[in-house]
Scaffold this active site. Sequence first.
Site, PDB file in Angstrom:
ATOM      1  N   LYS A  22      -0.480  90.915   8.634  1.00 28.30           N
ATOM      2  CA  LYS A  22      -0.958  89.608   9.124  1.00 28.30           C
ATOM      3  C   LYS A  22      -0.979  89.587  10.650  1.00 28.30           C
ATOM      4  CE  LYS A  22       1.945  85.987   9.424  1.00 28.30           C
ATOM      5  NZ  LYS A  22       1.941  85.370  10.740  1.00 28.30           N
ATOM      6  N   ASN A  23       0.087  90.066  11.269  1.00 33.58           N
ATOM      7  CA  ASN A  23       0.168  89.951  12.730  1.00 33.58           C
ATOM      8  C   ASN A  23      -0.736  90.937  13.455  1.00 33.58           C
ATOM      9  OD1 ASN A  23       1.899  87.877  12.369  1.00 33.58           O
ATOM     10  ND2 ASN A  23       3.741  88.969  13.044  1.00 33.58           N
ATOM     11  N   ARG A  92      -0.895  78.137  15.001  1.00 31.65           N
ATOM     12  CA  ARG A  92      -0.571  78.330  16.411  1.00 31.65           C
ATOM     13  C   ARG A  92      -1.147  79.635  16.954  1.00 31.65           C
ATOM     14  NH1 ARG A  92       3.018  76.325  19.616  1.00 31.65           N
ATOM     15  NH2 ARG A  92       3.050  78.431  20.417  1.00 31.65           N
ATOM     16  N   CYS A 116       6.427  73.907  16.507  1.00 29.11           N
ATOM     17  CA  CYS A 116       6.437  74.855  15.402  1.00 29.11           C
ATOM     18  C   CYS A 116       7.835  74.807  14.808  1.00 29.11           C
ATOM     19  CB  CYS A 116       6.121  76.223  15.995  1.00 29.11           C
ATOM     20  SG  CYS A 116       6.301  77.579  14.889  1.00 29.11           S
ATOM     21  N   ARG A 121       7.945  77.731  21.068  1.00 20.63           N
ATOM     22  CA  ARG A 121       6.816  78.651  21.248  1.00 20.63           C
ATOM     23  C   ARG A 121       5.885  78.229  22.393  1.00 20.63           C
ATOM     24  NH1 ARG A 121       5.251  80.879  15.315  1.00 20.63           N
ATOM     25  NH2 ARG A 121       5.096  82.863  16.354  1.00 20.63           N
ATOM     26  N   LEU A 125       3.747  82.088  29.597  1.00 17.10           N
ATOM     27  CA  LEU A 125       3.533  83.484  30.017  1.00 17.10           C
ATOM     28  C   LEU A 125       2.061  83.869  29.865  1.00 17.10           C
ATOM     29  CD1 LEU A 125       6.656  85.128  28.300  1.00 17.10           C
ATOM     30  CD2 LEU A 125       6.387  84.537  30.711  1.00 17.10           C
ATOM     31  N   ASP A 305      11.368  88.422  12.339  1.00 20.88           N
ATOM     32  CA  ASP A 305      10.662  88.012  11.115  1.00 20.88           C
ATOM     33  C   ASP A 305      11.371  88.456   9.832  1.00 20.88           C
ATOM     34  OD1 ASP A 305       8.773  86.748  12.587  1.00 20.88           O
ATOM     35  OD2 ASP A 305       7.176  88.211  12.259  1.00 20.88           O
ATOM     36  N   ARG A 397       1.282  81.984   3.540  1.00 18.00           N
ATOM     37  CA  ARG A 397       0.676  82.252   4.854  1.00 18.00           C
ATOM     38  C   ARG A 397       0.808  83.727   5.205  1.00 18.00           C
ATOM     39  NH1 ARG A 397       1.562  77.572   9.215  1.00 18.00           N
ATOM     40  NH2 ARG A 397       0.207  79.020  10.311  1.00 18.00           N
TER      41      ARG A 397
END
Length: 416
Positions: A22-23, A92, A116, A121, A125, A305, A397
Amino acid sequence: MGRLIIDGGEKISGEICVQGAKNAVLPILAATVMADGVCVIKNCPALRDVDKTDLVLERLGCTVKREGNVVTVDTRGMYDCRICEDLMREMRSSIIFLGAIISRCKKAVVSMPGGCPIGLRPIDLHLKALRELGVDIQEEHGYIKCTAEKLQGGNIHLDFPSVGATENIMLTAVCAEGTTTISNAAREPEIVDLGNFLNSMGARVYGMGGSVITVHGVEKLHGAEYTIMPDRIVAATYLAASAITGGEICLKNVNPQDMGAMLHVLGEMGVKLRCEADRIMQTAPKRLKSVHTIRTMPYPGFPTDIQSPFMSLAAMARGTSVFIENIFENRFQHVDELTRMGADIKVEGRSAVVRGVKELQGANVVARELRGGASLVVAALAANGTTTISGVELIERGYENIEKHLLNCGAKIRRE
Ligand code: UD1
């Protein structure tokens, strides 16, 4: 809201082919807008967040087609450079579109991402770095308006190796004039995947996976075909699901070399692992051992995670384990739910002390966020009696067909 109902106590044994990450898929789909052509992305997991990303692409004017796990994005018709509030609120990680859209259109308007459940979050940056690359940014009425007459490469130092900020800088720098260096860059394998994808489109990105990334700007990118890397967090969740039940499992389509910190902890807890290039075989003992201390850290440290799914392991292990959450400030929301199931966990600030109990009890629990929800599934598989987990949509998700995979491995699980 859907619910998962699990009758615990069955061994999770068998074979699972692990989904694409997913990421990795989210920033890669965002990056397709820079191609001005057609990109074919393979091994895309069917997840709600991926569907939302497809929707963002469509709202920008791209054509998106999914056939099985292959997503084809044609960005030639892209006409918009704005992402509206409803989509930003739902996901997000849409913030990752910022760099990609600026790169292509020299302007972008996105709504400010809201809060979130796992923490604040912020995106300071991201914005600071984009300003250093020549982007003018106005924050007005909850929207971030970006324009850039010219994107200019530069030397950027990140105060913290943020994954999202590193990705946004890479995306912005790819078509900037001159060379950009990112020091203290995030080193996550998903950054390497994004860099490899950009390079397959004609970009010149070097050093991904290390803490200094160099991007030599190119004039334009072309379409490409790319296969998304395996999901290391999903893989570790299935290892946890099998380990807590004393099962024996084989994972296919994994990169064990990306999973060092997680495999090390599993070994410490007493499982036996055998790794091949793209497979992991695991045999678990009857009862796991506690682990001294788990500190979540940027890669190659232990990933935040997987903190919660591994806390479920510690909850039933022999002895006491300590977890220290260094990345997100509010990532212990699963603790109350695990406690309802009979776990003995004390939280103080960013630390949790977990005294292993012999048994957990089935209970009605609520998934409050994605990985915390996965930790409840792991605990429920080993608990006595029936656990009902509500809020399944949050788990979906990040996990493709979780119920089917576990069912195939012997779980008594159903979705209502
Ligand atoms: C990504 C992952 C998420 C994972 C996280 C950390 C995606 C879609 N999500 O999230 O699953 O848990 O990396 O490995 O890839 N921070 C700032 N300012 C910023 C940006 C970040 O203070 O501008 C802070 C955050 O509040 C957090 C820490 O940095 O405390 C890490 O955040 P970051 O690495 O950016 O995570 P994400 O990219 O949001």
